[in-house]
Design a protein around this motif. Structure first.
Motif, short mmCIF file in Angstrom:
data_model
loop_
_atom_site.label_atom_id
_atom_site.label_comp_id
_atom_site.label_asym_id
_atom_site.label_seq_id
_atom_site.Cartn_x
_atom_site.Cartn_y
_atom_site.Cartn_z
N ARG A 205 1.04 -1.14 0.04
CA ARG A 205 -0.04 -0.09 -0.04
C ARG A 205 0.91 1.33 0.17
N TYR A 285 -8.74 2.56 4.28
CA TYR A 285 -8.67 1.37 3.49
C TYR A 285 -9.48 0.18 4.16
N THR A 300 -12.70 5.72 1.14
CA THR A 300 -11.96 4.58 1.45
C THR A 300 -11.53 3.81 0.20
#
Length: 348
Positions: A205, A285, A300
């Motif tokens: 990420r 997330y 998100t």
């Protein structure tokens, strides 16, 4: 792996008598090891396990049969009341379709279950096991394989061994999409609070975030990158540190590596009198069920947690009838950005 075992069509499986001859152990002792009994000495157990591995032994009747418990076992290292429920719901739905019950086990840390777990699961003899961990040791894999117990890792960590069946999601793409969204809104100072530094999903990420920043020609201040723990408290603490930076370095947006961390960022912003999204934009997330209901509703990255549980359960059930699949299944599910009200262009 050495394999002396032939297919059923060849009619020449490795037998317990052959294992007994190779190990010098009695059939009853070998049976105890296969059934996870603890009343066998460690040296004898290790000798039998080694020969089972070398000979490629797989228990007769592997797969669905009357000798197997009609269970799927789901194993976590810890239960979060929001995040874990999505996976549990997915596994339970598929188990129900196949007439199976789900047994839930909590064991170990985020890397692997405790050593005691393997003996317990062998005694329970489920149809298959779904593990929410980053890895399963070769020893555990071999012991499950010898008993015909299938296993699949639901892989939030992002990088299981290539020979381990697993279901994951596109973490890099998720980080990229979150950061691109903030850049397209006009943000130039964007921080990232990701998860633990030893988890591949955290790094993936973060790599997506860095790729988006680099593509846009934006520098990343070292003070903007923080490794947390995917929890609310960690998100709050790291956001406090980031928001305490001098005015010229303080970010106008934060990408949090989980929705729980994003909730902590919201708290930290309110503590210092910042309005979201007017003064600070936040992207999370996971897209947990709480995300649309916080104030403001959270932008998100949707990680399909329920579907990950469903696909892992389906795979474990399918593999229970395929002791020796031709290839190791690996599934990566897509992520996508859900835009709500926690992001906006920065103040002029």
């Amino acid at each position: 792996m050495l394999r002396n075992m032939k297919t059923d069509a060849e009619g020449d499986r490795v037998t317990l008598a052959e294992i007994a001859e190779a190990t010098g152990a009695s059939l009853s002792t070998i049976s105890k090891v296969l059934n996870g009994r603890t009343d066998v000495s460690k040296p004898t157990r290790e000798r039998i396990e080694r020969v089972l591995h070398e000979r490629g032994y797989v228990r007769r009747g592997a797969g669905r049969s009357d000798t197997r418990a009609e269970l799927l076992e789901l194993v976590f290292h810890g239960l979060d009341p929001i995040w874990s429920m999505e996976l549990i719901g997915g596994v339970e739905a598929v188990a129900k379709e196949h007439g199976l019950s789900v047994v839930l086990t909590v064991s170990g840390d985020r890397h692997a279950p405790d050593p005691e777990w393997i003996d317990g699961v062998i005694r329970r003899r489920p149809v298959g096991v779904v593990l929410v961990f980053s890895e399963l040791s070769p020893e555990y894999r071999e012991r499950l394989h010898a008993r015909g117990i299938s296993y699949v890792i639901v892989d939030p960590a992002g990088d299981p061994s290539p020979d381990v069946p697993s279901v994951g999601s596109a973490n890099w793409s998720g980080g990229l999409a979150a950061t691109r969204h903030l850049i397209e809104l006009g943000h130039r100072r964007i921080a990232a609070i990701t998860g633990p530094e030893d988890m591949m999903c955290s790094l993936a990420r973060l790599d997506g975030y860095r790729s988006a920043m680099n593509k846009a020609g934006l520098a990343v201040d070292p003070g903007w990158v923080r490794f947390g723990d995917f929890a609310v408290g960690g998100g709050r603490d790291h956001a406090r540190a980031v928001l305490a930076l001098p005015a010229g370095r303080r970010p106008t947006a934060i990408f949090a590596g989980s929705d729980l961390q994003a909730l902590g960022v919201l708290d930290a912003a309110r503590e210092v009198g910042l309005s979201v999204p007017e003064d600070l934009s936040i992207v999370g997330y996971d897209d947990i069920t709480l995300a649309p209901w916080v104030s403001p509703p959270l932008t998100t990255v949707h990680q399909p947690l329920r579907r990950m549980g469903e696909e892992a359960a389906r795979l474990a059930i399918r593999l229970s009838g395929e002791p020796h699949p031709e290839s190791t299944p690996r599934m990566d599910l897509a992520t996508n950005l859900i835009v709500r009200e926690s992001t906006a262009p920065p103040r002029a």
